[in-house]
Motif scaffolding. Structure first.
Motif, mmCIF file in Angstrom:
data_model
loop_
_atom_site.group_PDB
_atom_site.id
_atom_site.type_symbol
_atom_site.label_atom_id
_atom_site.label_comp_id
_atom_site.label_asym_id
_atom_site.label_seq_id
_atom_site.Cartn_x
_atom_site.Cartn_y
_atom_site.Cartn_z
ATOM 1 N N PRO A 184 -2.093 9.537 -8.145
ATOM 2 C CA PRO A 184 -2.186 8.567 -9.243
ATOM 3 C C PRO A 184 -2.339 9.264 -10.594
ATOM 4 O O PRO A 184 -2.823 10.401 -10.669
ATOM 5 C CB PRO A 184 -3.444 7.765 -8.904
ATOM 6 C CG PRO A 184 -3.722 8.028 -7.469
ATOM 7 C CD PRO A 184 -3.186 9.389 -7.179
ATOM 8 N N THR A 185 -1.928 8.589 -11.642
ATOM 9 C CA THR A 185 -2.079 9.150 -12.989
ATOM 10 C C THR A 185 -3.543 9.183 -13.401
ATOM 11 O O THR A 185 -3.960 10.057 -14.157
ATOM 12 C CB THR A 185 -1.265 8.338 -14.000
ATOM 13 O OG1 THR A 185 -1.635 6.949 -13.890
ATOM 14 C CG2 THR A 185 0.235 8.463 -13.723
ATOM 15 N N GLY A 198 9.346 3.706 -8.154
ATOM 16 C CA GLY A 198 9.378 4.351 -9.461
ATOM 17 C C GLY A 198 9.734 5.822 -9.411
ATOM 18 O O GLY A 198 10.353 6.315 -8.451
ATOM 19 N N LEU A 212 -1.726 -1.564 -7.928
ATOM 20 C CA LEU A 212 -0.368 -2.112 -8.004
ATOM 21 C C LEU A 212 0.588 -1.140 -8.698
ATOM 22 O O LEU A 212 1.723 -0.951 -8.255
ATOM 23 C CB LEU A 212 -0.389 -3.448 -8.749
ATOM 24 C CG LEU A 212 -1.142 -4.593 -8.041
ATOM 25 C CD1 LEU A 212 -1.191 -5.832 -8.941
ATOM 26 C CD2 LEU A 212 -0.466 -4.924 -6.712
ATOM 27 N N ASP A 213 0.121 -0.531 -9.795
ATOM 28 C CA ASP A 213 0.969 0.427 -10.526
ATOM 29 C C ASP A 213 1.278 1.647 -9.673
ATOM 30 O O ASP A 213 2.402 2.155 -9.670
ATOM 31 C CB ASP A 213 0.278 0.858 -11.822
ATOM 32 C CG ASP A 213 0.248 -0.243 -12.876
ATOM 33 O OD1 ASP A 213 0.993 -1.236 -12.708
ATOM 34 O OD2 ASP A 213 -0.514 -0.106 -13.854
ATOM 35 N N TYR A 214 0.272 2.137 -8.956
ATOM 36 C CA TYR A 214 0.447 3.318 -8.121
ATOM 37 C C TYR A 214 1.433 3.029 -6.980
ATOM 38 O O TYR A 214 2.316 3.829 -6.681
ATOM 39 C CB TYR A 214 -0.907 3.756 -7.563
ATOM 40 C CG TYR A 214 -0.904 5.031 -6.756
ATOM 41 C CD1 TYR A 214 0.058 6.024 -6.955
ATOM 42 C CD2 TYR A 214 -1.868 5.259 -5.775
ATOM 43 C CE1 TYR A 214 0.059 7.193 -6.206
ATOM 44 C CE2 TYR A 214 -1.879 6.419 -5.021
ATOM 45 C CZ TYR A 214 -0.914 7.383 -5.239
ATOM 46 O OH TYR A 214 -0.919 8.532 -4.499
ATOM 47 N N ARG A 215 1.282 1.845 -6.378
ATOM 48 C CA ARG A 215 2.202 1.486 -5.298
ATOM 49 C C ARG A 215 3.635 1.374 -5.804
ATOM 50 O O ARG A 215 4.571 1.834 -5.150
ATOM 51 C CB ARG A 215 1.759 0.169 -4.655
ATOM 52 C CG ARG A 215 2.646 -0.259 -3.495
ATOM 53 C CD ARG A 215 2.079 -1.434 -2.748
ATOM 54 N NE ARG A 215 0.792 -1.146 -2.151
ATOM 55 C CZ ARG A 215 0.195 -1.920 -1.253
ATOM 56 N NH1 ARG A 215 0.790 -3.024 -0.845
ATOM 57 N NH2 ARG A 215 -0.986 -1.600 -0.763
ATOM 58 N N GLN A 216 3.807 0.770 -6.967
ATOM 59 C CA GLN A 216 5.143 0.653 -7.545
ATOM 60 C C GLN A 216 5.719 2.032 -7.869
ATOM 61 O O GLN A 216 6.903 2.294 -7.660
ATOM 62 C CB GLN A 216 5.066 -0.201 -8.824
ATOM 63 C CG GLN A 216 6.352 -0.325 -9.615
ATOM 64 C CD GLN A 216 7.437 -1.098 -8.882
ATOM 65 O OE1 GLN A 216 7.142 -1.849 -7.966
ATOM 66 N NE2 GLN A 216 8.686 -0.897 -9.267
ATOM 67 N N TYR A 217 4.865 2.924 -8.361
ATOM 68 C CA TYR A 217 5.283 4.274 -8.748
ATOM 69 C C TYR A 217 5.833 5.061 -7.559
ATOM 70 O O TYR A 217 6.872 5.729 -7.672
ATOM 71 C CB TYR A 217 4.079 4.999 -9.360
ATOM 72 C CG TYR A 217 4.297 6.456 -9.692
ATOM 73 C CD1 TYR A 217 5.215 6.842 -10.659
ATOM 74 C CD2 TYR A 217 3.560 7.445 -9.038
ATOM 75 C CE1 TYR A 217 5.406 8.183 -10.964
ATOM 76 C CE2 TYR A 217 3.741 8.780 -9.337
ATOM 77 C CZ TYR A 217 4.667 9.147 -10.301
ATOM 78 O OH TYR A 217 4.859 10.477 -10.600
ATOM 79 N N LYS A 270 -5.030 -3.349 -11.040
ATOM 80 C CA LYS A 270 -3.829 -2.923 -11.770
ATOM 81 C C LYS A 270 -3.443 -1.488 -11.375
ATOM 82 O O LYS A 270 -2.261 -1.171 -11.196
ATOM 83 C CB LYS A 270 -4.064 -3.001 -13.270
ATOM 84 C CG LYS A 270 -2.839 -2.655 -14.111
ATOM 85 C CD LYS A 270 -3.129 -2.825 -15.598
ATOM 86 C CE LYS A 270 -1.865 -2.554 -16.423
ATOM 87 N NZ LYS A 270 -1.291 -1.232 -16.193
ATOM 88 N N HIS A 271 -4.460 -0.626 -11.224
ATOM 89 C CA HIS A 271 -4.210 0.748 -10.806
ATOM 90 C C HIS A 271 -3.495 0.788 -9.458
ATOM 91 O O HIS A 271 -2.502 1.503 -9.291
ATOM 92 C CB HIS A 271 -5.529 1.519 -10.711
ATOM 93 C CG HIS A 271 -5.451 2.747 -9.850
ATOM 94 N ND1 HIS A 271 -5.019 3.964 -10.319
ATOM 95 C CD2 HIS A 271 -5.730 2.929 -8.518
ATOM 96 C CE1 HIS A 271 -5.039 4.849 -9.331
ATOM 97 N NE2 HIS A 271 -5.481 4.243 -8.239
ATOM 98 N N ASP A 327 -8.985 -3.691 -13.658
ATOM 99 C CA ASP A 327 -8.287 -2.429 -13.878
ATOM 100 C C ASP A 327 -8.029 -1.705 -12.555
ATOM 101 O O ASP A 327 -7.019 -1.012 -12.399
ATOM 102 C CB ASP A 327 -9.096 -1.522 -14.812
ATOM 103 C CG ASP A 327 -9.102 -2.048 -16.239
ATOM 104 O OD1 ASP A 327 -8.116 -2.702 -16.626
ATOM 105 O OD2 ASP A 327 -10.086 -1.790 -16.967
#
Length: 240
Positions: A98-99, A127, A118-123, A115-116, A112
């Motif tokens: 993760p970022t 992504g 979901l963003d990580y899974r999409q990445y 959101k982390h 948050d």
């Protein structure tokens, strides 16, 4: 899977394992124990058992030349878990992280954190991290495919088994009748590969040991295996 910070990593592994393609694997089994009562009982017809002792050097050379593996089976559940954990750690090291760091994540509010995740899974699934993620998961599945044929239940530990493992062989596939279905197999021409392949032959518990030793010796010599020693089992077991 229970770690929200890394749950997309755990989810990706679960998905990869569910979808992984299994190799077409053939094994040839050997034992470190040359004269074992349970082996005579379990694998030989009563009074007609023979144990063939192969040269490990010849087997290793044969496997190298034919791109096969010769490896010892793993019986201990603790050792099996340890081997799997090594593969998981290796996969994690190759998998895009993760970022946000763990320290930063621990300071996030609930929204948050969601959101982390979901963003990580999409990445990693769609992504920029997908190529690295797919490569790490592919390496994990390949490693599991190679390790799986070596795992056996601890109840079989007495056999001290080694296996020649052939993955996706390109040679001819033969079939023999099993008790409930046809069994595919391949042949390994080890005896043609080297006349030093057989080091010894042990005649198992037998009502006519001397005759058996004599006939086996004649068979070996007539086929060019002149260095193989023939001897009798030391176990006083009668099955006739």
């Amino acid at each position: 899977m229970d770690d929200d910070y890394l749950s997309p990593f755990g989810f990706s592994i679960r998905k990869a394992l569910d979808e992984m393609k299994h190799n077409d694997v053939y094994v040839s089994s050997f034992s470190e124990k040359p004269d074992l009562l349970s082996q005579w009982r379990g694998y030989c017809p009563p009074g007609r058992g023979i144990c063939i002792g192969f040269s490990r050097d010849v087997l290793e050379e044969y496997c190298r030349e034919n791109n096969f593996d010769l490896k010892k089976c793993v019986y201990s559940e603790a050792e099996q878990n340890s081997e799997m954990k090594k593969l998981i750690r290796k996969c994690q090291a190759e998998f895009p992280m993760p970022t946000a760091s763990r320290t930063e994540y621990d300071k996030f509010e609930s929204n948050d954190r969601v959101k982390h995740e979901l963003d990580y899974r999409q990445y990693v699934m769609n992504g920029e991290g997908k190529i690295l993620a797919d490569s790490a998961l592919r390496n994990l599945c390949d490693s599991i495919n190679k390790l799986a044929p070596l795992f056996k239940d601890n109840g079989f530990h007495e056999e001290s088994e080694w296996r020649i493992i052939a993955e996706n062989p390109t040679c001819k596939i033969n079939f023999r009748a099993g008790s409930s279905h046809l069994i595919p197999y391949i042949t390994l021409p080890i005896l043609q590969f080297s006349k030093d392949a057989i080091r010894e032959v042990i005649v198992g518990p037998n009502p006519s040991k001397q005759n058996c030793v004599s006939s086996v010796s004649m068979l070996l010599e007539s086929n060019g295996f002149k260095n193989a020693k023939v001897k009798q089992s030391k176990i006083p077991f009668k099955s006739w």
